[in-house]
Design a protein around this motif. Sequence first.
Motif, short mmCIF file in Angstrom:
data_model
loop_
_atom_site.label_atom_id
_atom_site.label_comp_id
_atom_site.label_asym_id
_atom_site.label_seq_id
_atom_site.Cartn_x
_atom_site.Cartn_y
_atom_site.Cartn_z
N TYR A 517 0.82 -1.22 0.00
CA TYR A 517 0.00 0.00 0.00
C TYR A 517 0.85 1.26 0.00
CZ TYR A 517 -3.90 -3.11 0.47
OH TYR A 517 -4.81 -4.11 0.22
N TRP A 518 2.11 1.16 0.43
CA TRP A 518 3.02 2.29 0.24
C TRP A 518 3.25 2.51 -1.25
CZ3 TRP A 518 7.59 3.09 -2.27
CH2 TRP A 518 8.23 4.30 -2.01
N ARG A 521 0.17 4.01 -2.89
CA ARG A 521 0.05 5.45 -2.64
C ARG A 521 1.05 6.24 -3.45
NH1 ARG A 521 -0.71 9.80 -3.03
NH2 ARG A 521 -0.90 11.48 -1.49
N SER A 580 -0.12 3.77 4.02
CA SER A 580 -0.36 4.79 2.99
C SER A 580 -0.52 6.19 3.58
CB SER A 580 -1.62 4.43 2.20
OG SER A 580 -2.77 4.50 3.04
N TRP A 583 -4.06 7.50 3.09
CA TRP A 583 -4.62 7.58 1.73
C TRP A 583 -5.64 6.47 1.49
CZ3 TRP A 583 -3.49 4.30 -2.66
CH2 TRP A 583 -3.92 4.79 -3.89
N VAL A 584 -5.41 5.30 2.06
CA VAL A 584 -6.32 4.16 1.89
C VAL A 584 -7.55 4.35 2.78
CG1 VAL A 584 -6.62 1.68 2.33
CG2 VAL A 584 -4.54 2.51 1.22
N ARG A 611 -8.74 6.52 -4.84
CA ARG A 611 -7.93 6.05 -3.72
C ARG A 611 -8.18 4.56 -3.53
NH1 ARG A 611 -9.09 7.80 1.51
NH2 ARG A 611 -11.23 8.45 1.02
#
Length: 623
Positions: A517-518, A521, A580, A583-584, A611
């Motif tokens: 998830y990094w 993003r 994130s 962001w998630v 997103r």
Amino acid sequence: MPGYSAASVFLQTLSRGGVKYAFANWGSDHPAFLEDLERQRLEKRENEDGEGETEPSIVICPNEMVGLSCAQGYASVTGKPAAVIVHVDVGTQALAGAVHNVDRARVPVLIYAGASAHTAAGELKGSRNEFVMWTQDIPDQPAIVRQYMRYTGQISSAKNVDKMVMRALQIAQSEPRGPVYLWARREVTEEEVDESVMKRPSEFTKWPIVAPSALSPDVVTTISSALLTAKFPLIITSHLSRNSPTAIDPLLELSTLLSIPLFAHCPSSTNIPYSHPHFAGLSFGYDPFVLLSRADVVLVIDSDVPFVEVKGNKPSENARVFVVDGADALRTTIGYWHVDAELLARADGTVALQQLVTEVKRLDAQGRLGVLGSDTIKTRAADIQAWHKELIGKLDTAESTFPAAPAAFTSANVLGTLRKTLIAQDIHKDTLVFNEGISNYVEVFNHLRPDAPVGYPQGGMAMMAPGAGALGWGLGNAIGACLGERELRKQGGRGYKCVVAVVGDGCYLFGVPGSAYWIARRYETPFLTIILNNGGWKSPKVAMLGVYPNGLGSTVHGDRLTVGFGPSVPDYSQIAVAASSGWVYGRKVEKREELGEAIREAVRVVVEERRSAVLDCVLEGIV
């Protein structure tokens, strides 16, 4: 302006070979690469092109397995090769199970790993200058992955680095497609080259991919005759559409001509539309399939494992079985593999099916058999369609039937709600799903009911699955797919409005969500993750029950059996939120009345806000 190195030629050749993205995890063996990437940026600025993307574009991957999974998703969606750059022996090892996945799924990925310098006193540029370069120097670095690769090669000089890359890409994209591995000592990549080398014209036109093969005329006639005279023929496939989405067209034409039921066994892609009346279902090898024992002619086309005999799933002794595969009909990379078959042939699935359609029509007309369009064909069609209707009816019932407490909902409830939400928002035909449900593998196919392969021109929900055994595949593949569909849209091709990863809680953790998830993003690759959370690893218990159905562990709770993650189960959605930096959109769903609203909101976040969203859907635990 700085000069050029072997690394400059390497990166340029990747780009010329159609590699748009390199998924990279840098180390001490990559100074020349980092230097050349900055050279590219400065050169573009001096030429008033701004500081745009390097060639290839670099996607930073804090975890190597996630990086290779991203590359797999990208290559699977675009049909174009991707590159992965890792750090010496340890980075090669950290590719982990993703190496198995790209091998078994036959995905064209070029993996490059640097290697420790072999000089230690400054004899060459790039000589050892850190202690770790002694400990990372192993006797046979490519041996770590060699048995999974189509090709391994050492780059020993700047003078032939372009040819080594071209050969690797040629092999990776030719059947049997798959990963290739190149490596080089640090001093080699630092070797300086003249500017004229960089300005040489590309030679890729002289390195063509091997053309697809066809069935021989006698084989075409043998199979066609058998299908024409069969009382109850059957076609089984697993990955027919993986290389060519249009393979579905001759498959459906042949099925319609002769009213042949179509069955998917352990599919890794959508090969048969769920809505097609001749679709007879799919299996992950667990449940008996009665049509198989009924069939007198079985055509297996592009299927690594067409049936699991120990489960009682096998053709009758008198059935005529034909096996066709586009690359390796004997599965020579599998230790033991066998199908009792009358005939095995190597041929591209699309080409072979087109041949069979043509030959069936010719034989019927030439021999005035009158099989096509006969009452026998019509009766068989009605029989198959009744089977299909019954299958869909059972799935509808499962989706609308909720369990008694304490469980709030089943996987069928979750997936049926997701499908209906996508239909209600009119985006189901623009959705791509990555299925890593594993213990819910069949349910994900059954209740999302995909209708098209990836990239199929006529559209429909598309689905892909690992087709392999290393878990942690889904998250990275979804990221790579988002990058791939973005490229397709730039080129005027078909993209997807919604990318979905359906994973078990075990697969979610195997997918290294902190890294995944990094990356999502950083590179703005929004996708929806549905976690089917049953509190641990259900598949090991299912495997145990297959051997010990009434054994000591058959009634033991998953936590006691050491396959459960309780009693302290994390909120998986918040791992993604933290990775994130918020962001998630993450949410844990435990109540039945929350399910519909949660899925609608998650889909909205992905499609409208662009997103990622993660829903941790808590199912009944492993009991």
